[in-house]
Scaffold this motif. Structure first.
Motif, PDB file in Angstrom:
ATOM      1  N   PHE A 152       0.831  -1.200   0.000  1.00  0.00           N
ATOM      2  CA  PHE A 152       0.000   0.000   0.000  1.00  0.00           C
ATOM      3  C   PHE A 152       0.871   1.259   0.000  1.00  0.00           C
ATOM      4  O   PHE A 152       2.069   1.204   0.334  1.00  0.00           O
ATOM      5  CB  PHE A 152      -0.891  -0.016   1.254  1.00  0.00           C
ATOM      6  CG  PHE A 152      -2.123   0.828   1.107  1.00  0.00           C
ATOM      7  CD1 PHE A 152      -3.236   0.353   0.424  1.00  0.00           C
ATOM      8  CD2 PHE A 152      -2.172   2.109   1.641  1.00  0.00           C
ATOM      9  CE1 PHE A 152      -4.368   1.132   0.279  1.00  0.00           C
ATOM     10  CE2 PHE A 152      -3.306   2.901   1.503  1.00  0.00           C
ATOM     11  CZ  PHE A 152      -4.396   2.413   0.826  1.00  0.00           C
ATOM     12  N   MET A 153       0.258   2.384  -0.372  1.00  0.00           N
ATOM     13  CA  MET A 153       0.954   3.677  -0.271  1.00  0.00           C
ATOM     14  C   MET A 153       1.495   3.838   1.154  1.00  0.00           C
ATOM     15  O   MET A 153       0.777   3.591   2.115  1.00  0.00           O
ATOM     16  CB  MET A 153      -0.035   4.825  -0.544  1.00  0.00           C
ATOM     17  CG  MET A 153      -0.594   4.817  -1.951  1.00  0.00           C
ATOM     18  SD  MET A 153      -1.977   5.968  -2.147  1.00  0.00           S
ATOM     19  CE  MET A 153      -3.382   4.850  -2.092  1.00  0.00           C
ATOM     20  N   GLY A 154       2.761   4.202   1.274  1.00  0.00           N
ATOM     21  CA  GLY A 154       3.346   4.391   2.597  1.00  0.00           C
ATOM     22  C   GLY A 154       3.941   3.122   3.179  1.00  0.00           C
ATOM     23  O   GLY A 154       4.426   3.126   4.315  1.00  0.00           O
ATOM     24  N   ALA A 172       8.202   2.132 -10.841  1.00  0.00           N
ATOM     25  CA  ALA A 172       7.173   2.204 -11.895  1.00  0.00           C
ATOM     26  C   ALA A 172       6.511   3.583 -11.933  1.00  0.00           C
ATOM     27  O   ALA A 172       6.274   4.132 -13.016  1.00  0.00           O
ATOM     28  CB  ALA A 172       6.126   1.112 -11.671  1.00  0.00           C
ATOM     29  N   ASP A 173       6.241   4.171 -10.764  1.00  0.00           N
ATOM     30  CA  ASP A 173       5.601   5.497 -10.748  1.00  0.00           C
ATOM     31  C   ASP A 173       6.486   6.546 -11.421  1.00  0.00           C
ATOM     32  O   ASP A 173       5.995   7.395 -12.166  1.00  0.00           O
ATOM     33  CB  ASP A 173       5.291   5.936  -9.309  1.00  0.00           C
ATOM     34  CG  ASP A 173       4.003   5.296  -8.773  1.00  0.00           C
ATOM     35  OD1 ASP A 173       3.287   4.662  -9.574  1.00  0.00           O
ATOM     36  OD2 ASP A 173       3.738   5.436  -7.577  1.00  0.00           O
ATOM     37  N   ASP A 174       7.809   6.484 -11.163  1.00  0.00           N
ATOM     38  CA  ASP A 174       8.730   7.448 -11.791  1.00  0.00           C
ATOM     39  C   ASP A 174       8.689   7.310 -13.313  1.00  0.00           C
ATOM     40  O   ASP A 174       8.735   8.297 -14.045  1.00  0.00           O
ATOM     41  CB  ASP A 174      10.178   7.225 -11.319  1.00  0.00           C
ATOM     42  CG  ASP A 174      10.376   7.663  -9.875  1.00  0.00           C
ATOM     43  OD1 ASP A 174       9.464   8.292  -9.305  1.00  0.00           O
ATOM     44  OD2 ASP A 174      11.448   7.357  -9.319  1.00  0.00           O
ATOM     45  N   GLY A 189       3.689   0.892  -7.975  1.00  0.00           N
ATOM     46  CA  GLY A 189       2.775   1.751  -7.221  1.00  0.00           C
ATOM     47  C   GLY A 189       1.839   0.874  -6.379  1.00  0.00           C
ATOM     48  O   GLY A 189       1.724  -0.330  -6.635  1.00  0.00           O
ATOM     49  N   GLY A 190       1.196   1.473  -5.391  1.00  0.00           N
ATOM     50  CA  GLY A 190       0.366   0.714  -4.454  1.00  0.00           C
ATOM     51  C   GLY A 190      -0.738  -0.106  -5.097  1.00  0.00           C
ATOM     52  O   GLY A 190      -1.154  -1.131  -4.557  1.00  0.00           O
ATOM     53  N   GLY A 191      -1.227   0.323  -6.277  1.00  0.00           N
ATOM     54  CA  GLY A 191      -2.329  -0.397  -6.919  1.00  0.00           C
ATOM     55  C   GLY A 191      -1.864  -1.328  -8.016  1.00  0.00           C
ATOM     56  O   GLY A 191      -2.662  -2.067  -8.599  1.00  0.00           O
ATOM     57  N   GLY A 205       6.591   1.700   2.222  1.00  0.00           N
ATOM     58  CA  GLY A 205       8.059   1.787   2.221  1.00  0.00           C
ATOM     59  C   GLY A 205       8.719   1.215   0.979  1.00  0.00           C
ATOM     60  O   GLY A 205       9.917   0.948   0.987  1.00  0.00           O
ATOM     61  N   LYS A 206       7.937   1.030  -0.091  1.00  0.00           N
ATOM     62  CA  LYS A 206       8.492   0.401  -1.296  1.00  0.00           C
ATOM     63  C   LYS A 206       9.709   1.175  -1.835  1.00  0.00           C
ATOM     64  O   LYS A 206      10.701   0.580  -2.223  1.00  0.00           O
ATOM     65  CB  LYS A 206       7.413   0.309  -2.393  1.00  0.00           C
ATOM     66  CG  LYS A 206       6.181  -0.492  -1.968  1.00  0.00           C
ATOM     67  CD  LYS A 206       5.123  -0.523  -3.056  1.00  0.00           C
ATOM     68  CE  LYS A 206       4.516   0.811  -3.420  1.00  0.00           C
ATOM     69  NZ  LYS A 206       3.627   1.421  -2.426  1.00  0.00           N
ATOM     70  N   SER A 207       9.622   2.497  -1.837  1.00  0.00           N
ATOM     71  CA  SER A 207      10.728   3.288  -2.408  1.00  0.00           C
ATOM     72  C   SER A 207      11.956   3.256  -1.503  1.00  0.00           C
ATOM     73  O   SER A 207      13.077   3.005  -1.974  1.00  0.00           O
ATOM     74  CB  SER A 207      10.306   4.747  -2.637  1.00  0.00           C
ATOM     75  OG  SER A 207       9.188   4.768  -3.479  1.00  0.00           O
ATOM     76  N   PRO A 250      -3.664  10.927  -5.056  1.00  0.00           N
ATOM     77  CA  PRO A 250      -5.044  11.274  -5.397  1.00  0.00           C
ATOM     78  C   PRO A 250      -6.072  10.350  -4.752  1.00  0.00           C
ATOM     79  O   PRO A 250      -7.176  10.790  -4.409  1.00  0.00           O
ATOM     80  CB  PRO A 250      -5.111  11.150  -6.923  1.00  0.00           C
ATOM     81  CG  PRO A 250      -3.718  10.975  -7.401  1.00  0.00           C
ATOM     82  CD  PRO A 250      -2.834  10.651  -6.241  1.00  0.00           C
ATOM     83  N   LEU A 251      -5.703   9.065  -4.562  1.00  0.00           N
ATOM     84  CA  LEU A 251      -6.698   8.130  -4.017  1.00  0.00           C
ATOM     85  C   LEU A 251      -6.990   8.388  -2.539  1.00  0.00           C
ATOM     86  O   LEU A 251      -7.956   7.855  -2.001  1.00  0.00           O
ATOM     87  CB  LEU A 251      -6.233   6.688  -4.211  1.00  0.00           C
ATOM     88  CG  LEU A 251      -6.247   6.189  -5.655  1.00  0.00           C
ATOM     89  CD1 LEU A 251      -5.744   4.768  -5.731  1.00  0.00           C
ATOM     90  CD2 LEU A 251      -7.642   6.275  -6.260  1.00  0.00           C
ATOM     91  N   LEU A 252      -6.144   9.179  -1.885  1.00  0.00           N
ATOM     92  CA  LEU A 252      -6.394   9.471  -0.467  1.00  0.00           C
ATOM     93  C   LEU A 252      -6.925  10.891  -0.272  1.00  0.00           C
ATOM     94  O   LEU A 252      -7.164  11.315   0.852  1.00  0.00           O
ATOM     95  CB  LEU A 252      -5.106   9.284   0.355  1.00  0.00           C
ATOM     96  CG  LEU A 252      -4.492   7.885   0.332  1.00  0.00           C
ATOM     97  CD1 LEU A 252      -3.249   7.834   1.198  1.00  0.00           C
ATOM     98  CD2 LEU A 252      -5.499   6.837   0.787  1.00  0.00           C
TER      99      LEU A 252
HETATM  100  C1  S3P Z   1      -1.585   4.295  -5.991  1.00  0.00           C
HETATM  101  C2  S3P Z   1      -0.369   4.439  -5.340  1.00  0.00           C
HETATM  102  C3  S3P Z   1       0.634   5.438  -5.740  1.00  0.00           C
HETATM  103  C4  S3P Z   1       0.462   5.812  -7.218  1.00  0.00           C
HETATM  104  C5  S3P Z   1      -0.964   6.230  -7.484  1.00  0.00           C
HETATM  105  C6  S3P Z   1      -1.960   5.108  -7.171  1.00  0.00           C
HETATM  106  C7  S3P Z   1      -2.523   3.243  -5.536  1.00  0.00           C
HETATM  107  O1  S3P Z   1       1.949   4.915  -5.566  1.00  0.00           O
HETATM  108  O2  S3P Z   1       0.821   4.755  -8.056  1.00  0.00           O
HETATM  109  O3  S3P Z   1      -1.231   7.373  -6.709  1.00  0.00           O
HETATM  110  O4  S3P Z   1      -3.435   2.889  -6.287  1.00  0.00           O
HETATM  111  O5  S3P Z   1      -2.353   2.753  -4.393  1.00  0.00           O
HETATM  112  P1  S3P Z   1       2.652   4.740  -4.112  1.00  0.00           P
HETATM  113  O6  S3P Z   1       2.175   3.453  -3.548  1.00  0.00           O
HETATM  114  O7  S3P Z   1       4.119   4.675  -4.446  1.00  0.00           O
HETATM  115  O8  S3P Z   1       2.286   5.930  -3.303  1.00  0.00           O
END
Ligand code: S3P
Length: 185
Positions: free
Chosen positions: A14-16, A37-39, A83-85, A18-20, A127-129
Protein backbone atom coordinates in the motif's frame (compact mmCIF):
# COMPACT_ATOMS: atom_id res chain seq x y z
CA UNK A 1 15.21 -20.53 2.30
CA UNK A 2 14.72 -20.01 -1.41
CA UNK A 3 17.46 -21.56 -3.51
CA UNK A 4 16.31 -20.92 -7.06
CA UNK A 5 17.76 -17.93 -8.88
CA UNK A 6 15.94 -14.65 -8.23
CA UNK A 7 15.29 -12.84 -11.51
CA UNK A 8 14.06 -9.54 -10.10
CA UNK A 9 13.08 -8.43 -6.60
CA UNK A 10 9.63 -6.85 -6.79
CA UNK A 11 8.23 -4.74 -3.94
CA UNK A 12 4.50 -4.27 -3.61
CA UNK A 13 2.30 -2.81 -0.91
CA UNK A 14 0.00 0.00 0.00
CA UNK A 15 0.95 3.68 -0.27
CA UNK A 16 3.35 4.39 2.60
CA UNK A 17 4.46 0.77 2.97
CA UNK A 18 8.06 1.79 2.22
CA UNK A 19 8.49 0.40 -1.30
CA UNK A 20 10.73 3.29 -2.41
CA UNK A 21 12.94 3.53 0.68
CA UNK A 22 13.28 -0.26 0.97
CA UNK A 23 14.02 -0.40 -2.77
CA UNK A 24 16.83 2.12 -2.33
CA UNK A 25 18.29 0.19 0.63
CA UNK A 26 18.09 -3.10 -1.30
CA UNK A 27 19.67 -1.62 -4.41
CA UNK A 28 22.60 -0.33 -2.33
CA UNK A 29 23.05 -3.73 -0.71
CA UNK A 30 22.76 -6.02 -3.71
CA UNK A 31 24.04 -3.68 -6.41
CA UNK A 32 21.00 -4.18 -8.64
CA UNK A 33 19.57 -0.99 -10.17
CA UNK A 34 16.26 0.22 -8.73
CA UNK A 35 13.34 0.83 -11.05
CA UNK A 36 10.32 2.74 -9.81
CA UNK A 37 7.17 2.20 -11.89
CA UNK A 38 5.60 5.50 -10.75
CA UNK A 39 8.73 7.45 -11.79
CA UNK A 40 8.58 5.84 -15.22
CA UNK A 41 4.89 6.67 -15.57
CA UNK A 42 5.59 10.31 -14.69
CA UNK A 43 8.50 10.44 -17.17
CA UNK A 44 6.42 8.93 -19.98
CA UNK A 45 3.35 11.07 -19.36
CA UNK A 46 5.42 14.20 -18.80
CA UNK A 47 3.28 15.11 -15.78
CA UNK A 48 2.76 14.16 -12.16
CA UNK A 49 0.55 11.27 -11.09
CA UNK A 50 -1.87 13.74 -9.52
CA UNK A 51 -2.13 15.54 -12.88
CA UNK A 52 -2.68 12.25 -14.78
CA UNK A 53 -5.55 11.38 -12.41
CA UNK A 54 -7.00 14.90 -12.71
CA UNK A 55 -6.69 15.21 -16.50
CA UNK A 56 -7.40 11.65 -17.65
CA UNK A 57 -8.80 9.69 -14.68
CA UNK A 58 -7.77 6.51 -12.88
CA UNK A 59 -8.50 4.16 -15.82
CA UNK A 60 -6.01 6.02 -18.03
CA UNK A 61 -3.45 5.90 -15.21
CA UNK A 62 -3.93 2.11 -14.84
CA UNK A 63 -3.52 1.63 -18.60
CA UNK A 64 -0.22 3.51 -18.47
CA UNK A 65 0.80 1.52 -15.38
CA UNK A 66 0.20 -1.78 -17.24
CA UNK A 67 2.30 -0.68 -20.24
CA UNK A 68 5.15 0.48 -18.00
CA UNK A 69 5.07 -2.70 -15.89
CA UNK A 70 5.23 -4.90 -19.02
CA UNK A 71 8.33 -3.02 -20.16
CA UNK A 72 10.01 -3.13 -16.75
CA UNK A 73 9.36 -6.86 -16.48
CA UNK A 74 11.32 -7.55 -19.67
CA UNK A 75 14.48 -6.86 -17.64
CA UNK A 76 16.36 -9.00 -15.10
CA UNK A 77 18.53 -8.13 -12.10
CA UNK A 78 16.42 -5.18 -10.97
CA UNK A 79 14.84 -4.04 -7.71
CA UNK A 80 11.38 -3.02 -8.87
CA UNK A 81 8.95 -0.87 -6.85
CA UNK A 82 5.40 -0.82 -8.17
CA UNK A 83 2.77 1.75 -7.22
CA UNK A 84 0.37 0.71 -4.45
CA UNK A 85 -2.33 -0.40 -6.92
CA UNK A 86 -0.09 -2.08 -9.48
CA UNK A 87 -0.35 -5.55 -7.91
CA UNK A 88 -4.14 -5.26 -7.61
CA UNK A 89 -4.70 -5.22 -11.35
CA UNK A 90 -5.09 -8.88 -12.47
CA UNK A 91 -2.96 -8.56 -15.60
CA UNK A 92 -0.19 -6.70 -13.80
CA UNK A 93 -0.20 -9.17 -10.92
CA UNK A 94 0.30 -12.09 -13.31
CA UNK A 95 3.14 -10.29 -15.11
CA UNK A 96 4.84 -9.36 -11.81
CA UNK A 97 4.54 -12.86 -10.30
CA UNK A 98 6.07 -14.29 -13.48
CA UNK A 99 9.03 -11.96 -13.73
CA UNK A 100 10.48 -12.04 -10.24
CA UNK A 101 10.14 -12.75 -6.54
CA UNK A 102 7.36 -10.55 -5.16
CA UNK A 103 7.53 -9.19 -1.60
CA UNK A 104 4.44 -7.61 -0.06
CA UNK A 105 5.38 -4.99 2.53
CA UNK A 106 2.52 -5.10 4.99
CA UNK A 107 1.74 -2.51 7.68
CA UNK A 108 -1.27 -1.58 9.79
CA UNK A 109 -3.61 1.20 8.56
CA UNK A 110 -2.35 3.37 11.45
CA UNK A 111 1.29 2.94 10.43
CA UNK A 112 0.46 3.64 6.77
CA UNK A 113 -1.52 6.72 7.78
CA UNK A 114 1.38 8.02 9.85
CA UNK A 115 3.80 7.46 6.98
CA UNK A 116 1.70 9.05 4.24
CA UNK A 117 0.82 12.08 6.32
CA UNK A 118 4.40 12.59 7.55
CA UNK A 119 6.09 15.94 7.18
CA UNK A 120 8.43 14.86 4.42
CA UNK A 121 8.02 17.49 1.69
CA UNK A 122 9.09 14.92 -0.93
CA UNK A 123 5.96 12.90 -0.19
CA UNK A 124 3.99 12.69 -3.46
CA UNK A 125 0.36 13.82 -3.61
CA UNK A 126 -1.80 10.69 -3.52
CA UNK A 127 -5.04 11.27 -5.40
CA UNK A 128 -6.70 8.13 -4.02
CA UNK A 129 -6.39 9.47 -0.47
CA UNK A 130 -7.56 12.99 -1.25
CA UNK A 131 -10.92 14.06 0.14
CA UNK A 132 -12.55 12.47 3.17
CA UNK A 133 -10.80 10.96 6.14
CA UNK A 134 -7.44 9.47 4.99
CA UNK A 135 -7.35 6.79 7.73
CA UNK A 136 -10.84 5.56 6.79
CA UNK A 137 -9.88 5.58 3.13
CA UNK A 138 -6.74 3.54 3.90
CA UNK A 139 -8.77 1.00 5.90
CA UNK A 140 -11.32 0.70 3.11
CA UNK A 141 -8.81 0.34 0.25
CA UNK A 142 -6.59 -2.02 2.24
CA UNK A 143 -9.55 -4.33 2.91
CA UNK A 144 -10.44 -4.33 -0.81
CA UNK A 145 -6.86 -5.03 -1.84
CA UNK A 146 -5.94 -7.63 0.80
CA UNK A 147 -6.78 -10.71 -1.36
CA UNK A 148 -4.55 -9.44 -4.18
CA UNK A 149 -1.64 -8.53 -1.89
CA UNK A 150 -1.90 -11.98 -0.27
CA UNK A 151 -0.82 -13.54 -3.58
CA UNK A 152 2.72 -12.18 -3.20
CA UNK A 153 5.45 -14.83 -2.87
CA UNK A 154 6.49 -13.45 0.53
CA UNK A 155 4.91 -11.13 3.10
CA UNK A 156 7.07 -8.90 5.32
CA UNK A 157 5.51 -7.27 8.37
CA UNK A 158 7.07 -3.82 8.40
CA UNK A 159 5.40 -1.99 11.32
CA UNK A 160 8.36 -2.38 13.64
CA UNK A 161 11.14 -2.35 11.04
CA UNK A 162 13.26 0.38 9.43
CA UNK A 163 13.74 0.27 5.63
CA UNK A 164 17.26 -1.17 6.18
CA UNK A 165 15.81 -3.95 8.36
CA UNK A 166 13.15 -4.78 5.77
CA UNK A 167 15.86 -4.92 3.09
CA UNK A 168 17.87 -7.25 5.34
CA UNK A 169 14.86 -9.56 5.81
CA UNK A 170 14.34 -9.71 2.05
CA UNK A 171 18.00 -10.48 1.36
CA UNK A 172 17.86 -13.29 3.90
CA UNK A 173 14.89 -14.83 2.11
CA UNK A 174 16.55 -14.50 -1.30
CA UNK A 175 19.65 -16.14 0.16
CA UNK A 176 21.91 -17.89 -2.34
CA UNK A 177 19.42 -17.24 -5.13
CA UNK A 178 20.63 -13.65 -5.34
CA UNK A 179 23.81 -13.00 -7.27
CA UNK A 180 25.84 -9.80 -7.14
CA UNK A 181 25.76 -9.04 -3.39
CA UNK A 182 28.34 -6.39 -2.54
CA UNK A 183 31.20 -7.20 -0.15
CA UNK A 184 29.71 -5.34 2.82
CA UNK A 185 26.46 -7.33 2.60
C1 S3P B 1 -1.58 4.29 -5.99
C2 S3P B 1 -0.37 4.44 -5.34
C3 S3P B 1 0.63 5.44 -5.74
C4 S3P B 1 0.46 5.81 -7.22
C5 S3P B 1 -0.96 6.23 -7.48
C6 S3P B 1 -1.96 5.11 -7.17
C7 S3P B 1 -2.52 3.24 -5.54
O1 S3P B 1 1.95 4.91 -5.57
O2 S3P B 1 0.82 4.75 -8.06
O3 S3P B 1 -1.23 7.37 -6.71
O4 S3P B 1 -3.43 2.89 -6.29
O5 S3P B 1 -2.35 2.75 -4.39
P1 S3P B 1 2.65 4.74 -4.11
O6 S3P B 1 2.17 3.45 -3.55
O7 S3P B 1 4.12 4.68 -4.45
O8 S3P B 1 2.29 5.93 -3.30
Amino acid sequence: MQTEQVRNIILVGFMGSGKSSVGRALSRRCGWPRVDADDMIVARAGKSIADIFRDSGEDAFRELERTVMKDICEESGRVISGGGGSFVDDENRRIMLDCGTVFYLNASPETLHRRVTGRNTNTPVRPLLAGGDPLERIQELLAQRAPAYAEAHHIIETDELSPAQVAEAILKICGPGLSGLSKNS
